[in-house]
Design an enzyme around this catalytic site. Sequence first.
Site, short mmCIF file in Angstrom:
data_model
loop_
_atom_site.label_atom_id
_atom_site.label_comp_id
_atom_site.label_asym_id
_atom_site.label_seq_id
_atom_site.Cartn_x
_atom_site.Cartn_y
_atom_site.Cartn_z
N GLN A 133 0.85 -1.20 0.00
CA GLN A 133 0.00 0.00 0.00
C GLN A 133 0.88 1.25 0.00
OE1 GLN A 133 -1.92 1.72 3.67
NE2 GLN A 133 -3.73 0.79 2.79
N GLY A 134 0.82 2.04 -1.05
CA GLY A 134 1.64 3.25 -1.16
C GLY A 134 0.80 4.49 -0.93
N SER A 153 1.23 6.59 2.40
CA SER A 153 2.01 7.55 3.20
C SER A 153 3.23 8.07 2.46
CB SER A 153 2.47 6.90 4.50
OG SER A 153 1.38 6.36 5.19
N GLU A 180 -9.62 -1.17 6.35
CA GLU A 180 -8.50 -1.46 7.26
C GLU A 180 -8.92 -1.31 8.72
OE1 GLU A 180 -4.97 0.59 6.05
OE2 GLU A 180 -3.75 -0.23 7.67
N SER A 192 -3.52 7.14 13.29
CA SER A 192 -3.02 7.14 14.68
C SER A 192 -4.18 7.35 15.67
CB SER A 192 -1.97 8.22 14.86
OG SER A 192 -2.60 9.49 14.86
#
Length: 392
Positions: free
Chosen positions: A130-131, A133, A248, A371
């Site tokens: 998964q690209g 960030s 996710e 986060s």
Amino acid sequence: MELDFGPAVRDFRDELRDWLAAHLVGEFAEHRGVGGPTDGAAWEVRLAWDCELSAGRWLGVGWPQEYGGRGLGLLEEIVFEYEYARANAPYRATVNALDLLGPMLLQMGSEAQKKRFLPPILAVGELWGQGFSEPGAGSDLASVRTRAEREGEEWVVSGQKVWTSFGVHADWLYVLTRTDPQSVRHKGLTLLLLPTDQPGVEIRPIRNLAGQDEFAEVFLSDARTGADMVVGEVGQGWRTAMATLGIERGTTLLPQQLTFEREAESLIDLARERGALDDPMLRRRIVDAWISVRIMRTTNLRTLAELTTGRTPGAQATTAKLYASTRHQQLGYLAMELAGPAGQIVGENYGLDTRQRSFLLSLAETIYGGSSEIQRNIIGEQFLGLPKEPRP
Ligand SMILES: Cc1cc2nc3c(=O)[nH]c(=O)nc-3n(C[C@H](O)[C@H](O)[C@H](O)COP(=O)(O)OP(=O)(O)OC[C@H]3O[C@@H](n4cnc5c(N)ncnc54)[C@H](O)[C@@H]3O)c2cc1C
């Protein structure tokens, strides 16, 4: 962990139990419970195990048959995860594709993309990373700067991605790019599928706290992919990315959290071994840890119940992510405390045992997939209607 959803699902469960008993043997049995969604331990064995699952048609039980799945329902998928956790089978190495990209393509991919990419995922023929960030775009994902420009029948992509889980193994990446150079924030973004085996893609591993090359930084310099590799619409990449993050933070938590239950059980064994059950303060913390994994399970079942009736879980996905990640860290700290000085001794070549690895990797759980601070902002702003967080 007995879940009973009636006779039809019971047959499925029994078939799976028999299969697991017959196949989770030898090297696979020696690696019971190994790995996690960001844990690269015993990679080769886990890949071989995924191939075994694939041969038994146990990958993608809920995916449509035309793409290689079994075409079963959500109930069977849930039973699969519970039985899988019950057998303590190795954590699937293909998690990125199976739990994230695949469901996203099923929801938003074109028919050609589904036909091209879903069968190789189930055959463990292509691995994905998964690209999303970037160095300047993590929590603030809308600041993505990786550019993609259309050149004839191709997209030409340049920029840098970071923290790409299992990036060193990835044959393909799904990357969030900025396709409209004039755009800002959430607008003008596009999600592209990009092959890694080309000169414009350089993947450098980053060593994590547990000593593994689990994630990577990815440098894209005029990397190329086909014009038909857009998922969703050009300029609508934010929507596609958010759908993936929703997945996710939603159902994919289930397999991970079922492993937390096992850790809580082993915590009780450890406490018993070390005579810690006589300490009322420790006993209280152990009970607390046990309660938290039961709450995770109940919350998950509520989420799944909502999904089976066609509703979107909404706030629950966010609160569950926040709760599970923080409580799992507490469980890890407690396990390390109970293990005492022995918990600090590592094996040859920084060899960590399952408990040590899980503890160290749990520290990242309050960061990835959004986060804890971001989850709290979402809960405050979107669900409780509190004033927005001041932005710089
Ligand atoms: C183990 C692991 C695996 C990962 N795998 C992948 C992957 O496969 N693919 C991928 O694309 N990414 C991946 N990531 C990246 C992950 O999504 C980012 O680390 C995460 O989004 C946080 O971004 P950041 O690291 O840039 O931190 P920052 O966004 O810079 O945040 C730094 C700190 O500031 C806080 N903060 C930031 N903004 C706010 C705000 N508005 N209000 C309050 N607090 C705030 C954050 O909570 C954090 O504590 C992974 C990360 C980890 C740790």
